[in-house]
Design a protein around this motif. Structure first.
Motif, PDB file in Angstrom:
ATOM      1  N   VAL A  60       0.820  -1.116  -0.031  1.00 52.58           N
ATOM      2  CA  VAL A  60       0.164   0.016  -0.022  1.00 52.58           C
ATOM      3  C   VAL A  60       0.755   1.288  -0.161  1.00 52.58           C
ATOM      4  O   VAL A  60       0.618   2.373  -0.759  1.00 52.58           O
ATOM      5  CB  VAL A  60      -0.968   0.086   1.165  1.00 52.58           C
ATOM      6  N   SER A  61       1.966   1.050   0.621  1.00 49.06           N
ATOM      7  CA  SER A  61       2.807   2.263   0.646  1.00 49.06           C
ATOM      8  C   SER A  61       3.293   2.726  -0.836  1.00 49.06           C
ATOM      9  O   SER A  61       3.620   3.967  -1.051  1.00 49.06           O
ATOM     10  CB  SER A  61       4.074   1.951   1.600  1.00 49.06           C
ATOM     11  N   ASP A  62       3.492   1.806  -1.371  1.00 43.77           N
ATOM     12  CA  ASP A  62       4.104   2.052  -2.955  1.00 43.77           C
ATOM     13  C   ASP A  62       3.156   2.610  -3.651  1.00 43.77           C
ATOM     14  O   ASP A  62       3.359   3.640  -4.496  1.00 43.77           O
ATOM     15  CB  ASP A  62       4.497   0.588  -3.490  1.00 43.77           C
ATOM     16  N   ILE A  63       1.914   2.205  -3.607  1.00 47.35           N
ATOM     17  CA  ILE A  63       0.684   2.829  -4.117  1.00 47.35           C
ATOM     18  C   ILE A  63       0.773   4.378  -3.710  1.00 47.35           C
ATOM     19  O   ILE A  63       0.365   5.142  -4.485  1.00 47.35           O
ATOM     20  CB  ILE A  63      -0.521   2.087  -4.070  1.00 47.35           C
ATOM     21  N   ALA A  64       0.620   4.444  -2.488  1.00 43.64           N
ATOM     22  CA  ALA A  64       0.624   5.920  -1.931  1.00 43.64           C
ATOM     23  C   ALA A  64       1.502   6.752  -2.508  1.00 43.64           C
ATOM     24  O   ALA A  64       1.246   7.611  -2.939  1.00 43.64           O
ATOM     25  CB  ALA A  64       0.700   5.573  -0.315  1.00 43.64           C
ATOM     26  N   ALA A  65       2.825   6.156  -2.741  1.00 44.54           N
ATOM     27  CA  ALA A  65       4.006   7.204  -2.963  1.00 44.54           C
ATOM     28  C   ALA A  65       3.503   7.397  -4.575  1.00 44.54           C
ATOM     29  O   ALA A  65       4.504   8.246  -4.986  1.00 44.54           O
ATOM     30  CB  ALA A  65       5.213   6.315  -2.850  1.00 44.54           C
TER      31      ALA A  65
END
Length: 301
Positions: A60-65
């Protein structure tokens, strides 16, 4: 070969993927990330619930970034006999489902296979109306960081019995290391209210990830070390270089031409530097004096 060299070798010259996400022509955004036993977690520290949470959050952190919103997930499970048993799989699957559901993500498929060690891969698909790339930084941008740095490494030092840390700092550090939390809510608020030129999440330590951001946008960066937020009380257990090398913090590191508020969604946002056209790469300063570091953060190879 270093990780960056391996990645470049997989692509035609000059076409290596530098972002953690891929955006297709229809506005869908994709990412995939693996966590494996012995590299990203140890089973003597992390149970099935902690592993499930971490698997979801790092993706999810990659998508957020990337400026996206995740909607669908695909799971590949490499299980050794010990971890295919009901007492491990049931709490893992329940926590995985709860964590995906908290983000509105549906599990849509995947694969399971026998493995000599625990090896878990999650692929996320999402949407993005205004995606962010690492290569989007511009001269004149300010460099921002959410949250703080250092807690994840402090958690590791606690688990490896290198330091004795009192509560509540001990609990905060262990939680950050074992079950880090993405900044998807902050990313969503940023995308709606402000202009973001470039963004990435902090996974390999600030020293290394700053170099990636600088190289992707072909920008010089000036970092003001006195501005970098360190959690209260950590200086007794981590030196500055250790804090700057702390990986899997899952904070957002981004460039914007605007002056931003000090907090968003309850999370601190700190301006830690600026772009600089007079050099390439990253340079660090404290009260006007330049500082050099020997290490560059976590490297797989």
């Amino acid at each position: 070969m270093k990780e960056s060299e391996i990645i470049r070798a997989l692509y035609p010259p000059g076409l290596a993927q530098t972002d953690d996400c891929y955006l297709d022509e229809e506005g869908r955004i994709y990412t995939t990330d693996t966590i494996c036993e012995g590299t990203h977690f140890r089973t003597e520290w992390s149970g099935p619930k902690e592993i499930a949470i971490k698997l979801v959050e790092v993706n999810v952190s990659d998508i957020a970034a990337g400026g996206g919103v995740p909607t669908k997930a695909f799971l590949n499970l490499g299980l050794s006999p010990e971890f295919s048993k009901e007492e491990w799989m049931i709490p893992f699957s329940q926590t995985l489902g709860e964590t995906l559901s908290s983000y509105g993500i549906s599990l849509c498929g995947g694969d399971t296979y026998r493995s000599p060690s625990l090896n878990l891969t999650l692929t996320l698909v999402g949407t993005s109306t205004l995606p962010w790339k690492r290569s989007g930084g511009k001269e004149g941008d300010f460099l921002y960081l959410t949250g703080s740095v250092g807690l994840s490494l402090l958690g590791y030092k606690i688990l490896t019995k290198q330091v004795e840390v009192p509560d509540p700092l001990r609990s905060f550090a262990l939680k950050k290391h074992l079950t880090p939390k993405s900044r998807l809510e902050v990313a969503g608020a940023l995308s709606k209210q402000f202009s973001i030129s470039s963004c990435m999440d902090l996974t390999d330590g600030l020293l290394q990830d700053l170099s990636k951001l600088s190289a992707s946008s072909s920008l010089g960066l000036a970092i003001f070390l006195e501005k970098i937020p360190l959690p209260e009380g950590t200086s007794s257990f981590l030196n500055l270089e250790e804090a700057l090398g702390s990986g899997e913090e899952l904070e957002l590191l981004f460039l914007s031409p605007q002056e931003l508020p000090n907090t968003l969604c309850g999370i601190p946002i700190v301006k830690i530097g600026t772009t600089n056209p007079n050099w390439k790469g990253v340079r660090y300063f404290t009260n006007g004096s330049e500082i050099k570091f020997e290490r560059s953060g976590f490297e797989h190879f």
